[in-house]
Design a protein around this motif. Structure first.
Motif, mmCIF file in Angstrom:
data_model
loop_
_atom_site.group_PDB
_atom_site.id
_atom_site.type_symbol
_atom_site.label_atom_id
_atom_site.label_comp_id
_atom_site.label_asym_id
_atom_site.label_seq_id
_atom_site.Cartn_x
_atom_site.Cartn_y
_atom_site.Cartn_z
ATOM 1 N N PRO A 157 0.816 -1.225 0.000
ATOM 2 C CA PRO A 157 0.000 0.000 0.000
ATOM 3 C C PRO A 157 0.848 1.272 0.000
ATOM 4 C CG PRO A 157 -0.817 -1.566 1.627
ATOM 5 C CD PRO A 157 0.502 -2.078 1.165
ATOM 6 N N ALA A 158 1.980 1.251 0.739
ATOM 7 C CA ALA A 158 2.843 2.428 0.773
ATOM 8 C C ALA A 158 3.455 2.695 -0.598
ATOM 9 C CB ALA A 158 3.939 2.238 1.813
ATOM 10 N N VAL A 159 3.910 1.634 -1.263
ATOM 11 C CA VAL A 159 4.506 1.790 -2.594
ATOM 12 C C VAL A 159 3.467 2.313 -3.590
ATOM 13 C CG1 VAL A 159 5.531 0.539 -4.538
ATOM 14 C CG2 VAL A 159 6.269 0.029 -2.197
ATOM 15 N N LEU A 160 2.253 1.762 -3.512
ATOM 16 C CA LEU A 160 1.186 2.218 -4.407
ATOM 17 C C LEU A 160 0.864 3.690 -4.176
ATOM 18 C CD1 LEU A 160 -1.286 -0.819 -4.234
ATOM 19 C CD2 LEU A 160 0.083 -0.131 -6.210
ATOM 20 N N GLY A 161 0.728 4.079 -2.896
ATOM 21 C CA GLY A 161 0.371 5.460 -2.580
ATOM 22 C C GLY A 161 1.455 6.457 -2.957
#
Length: 300
Positions: A157-161
């Protein structure tokens, strides 16, 4: 002279409308998937953007300015990177809370500074470097949970955001450049012209893709037309005010004030989705906002 500071209320309105639009798109993601919810923003936003352009032309008694090949190319850059940013943001929202995902994407102004240093040779002072470190540390604080082992799934999720924030940064640069390239017209005319052109490009690109590779999602969009119309209206209105801001001042100024979206997302997350936010996540979001704010205070 009288409109010099109009970018401030325009940006505040854009942040409010974008928060509402993101809430609507997030709900649609569960019904029609990430690509479908991404297309909703463009397909149902385009008629409203064209309506805005007609109203501006009638009010000013002028036709839209001519679009050169260079302007079309830069607008396409902004359109394509915004598609990627929206898809990544919605994918992240499926895995983390609305408020935390919004905080991830708001690393965008920091990434503008990094892109400037790497691609344009912009100087990066010590204080700017400190600001970037603080904001980046805030992202780590938000994404990391006590006792949670670092894994590919946990970091997803952090990489996507953060990836969404990077593409939003590239998109803002592209749209700002396209608006400046128009040879004539007031700031509202130029902003509205590029908005309509950008949405037309985005709708066409995603329509071709969905007809070729994901027709069920297109059918789902049409079946869920009522909430899609709301998302389209909110998206077009938000973009209209973002673009008006870009036409009056730098993308950095607009995106800095746009950080209002982070606390707005927090309020919405609590009231609408009943999503709790821990003190650690609040601290991380405060670090993100503080770091980004410091960075752009130095740039202004």
């Amino acid at each position: 002279m009288g409109f010099t500071l109009f970018w401030i209320p325009a940006t505040i309105l854009a942040a409010l409308l974008q928060t509402a639009r993101n809430l609507t798109q997030r709900s649609l993601t569960e019904l029609i998937g990430v690509i479908g919810a991404t297309q909703v923003r463009f397909l149902f936003g385009l008629p409203f953007a064209l309506l805005f352009l007609v109203l501006v032309c009638v009010a000013s008694e002028r036709l839209p300015p001519a679009i050169s090949l260079t302007t079309l190319s830069v607008t396409t850059w902004g359109a394509v990177t915004q598609i990627a940013a929206t898809a990544l943001m919605l994918a992240a929202m499926r895995e983390r809370s609305f408020a935390v995902t919004t905080a991830y994407t708001k690393t965008e102004p920091v990434q503008v500074a990094v892109f400037g240093a790497l691609l344009l040779g912009d100087a990066l002072s010590l204080w700017k470097f400190i600001a970037i470190v603080v904001a980046t540390a805030g992202v780590v604080v938000v994404s990391w949970k006590p006792g949670e082992k670092l894994s590919r799934a946990g970091m997803r999720p952090a990489v996507l955001g953060i990836g969404a924030g990077a593409f939003f940064a590239l998109s803002a640069i592209g749209y700002r450049g396209a608006i400046q390239m128009l040879p004539e017209g007031g700031f509202v005319m130029r902003a509205t012209t590029i908005l309509a052109l950008g949405l037309a490009l985005q709708t066409t690109i995603l329509m071709v893709y969905m007809l070729a590779a994901n027709r069920p999602a297109l059918v789902s969009i049409l079946r869920n037309w009522r909430p899609s119309i709301v998302a389209g209206l909110l998206g077009a209105a938000a973009s209209q005010f973002w673009f008006i801001g870009f036409s009056l001042t730098t993308a950095a100024n607009v995106r800095t004030l746009g950080l209002l979206e982070v606390p707005l997302a927090q309020i919405a997350s609590r009231r609408i989705f009943s999503e709790g936010t821990s003190r650690r996540e609040l601290l991380g979001m405060a670090m993100i906002v503080g770091g980004v704010g410091l960075l752009l205070m130095l740039a202004i």
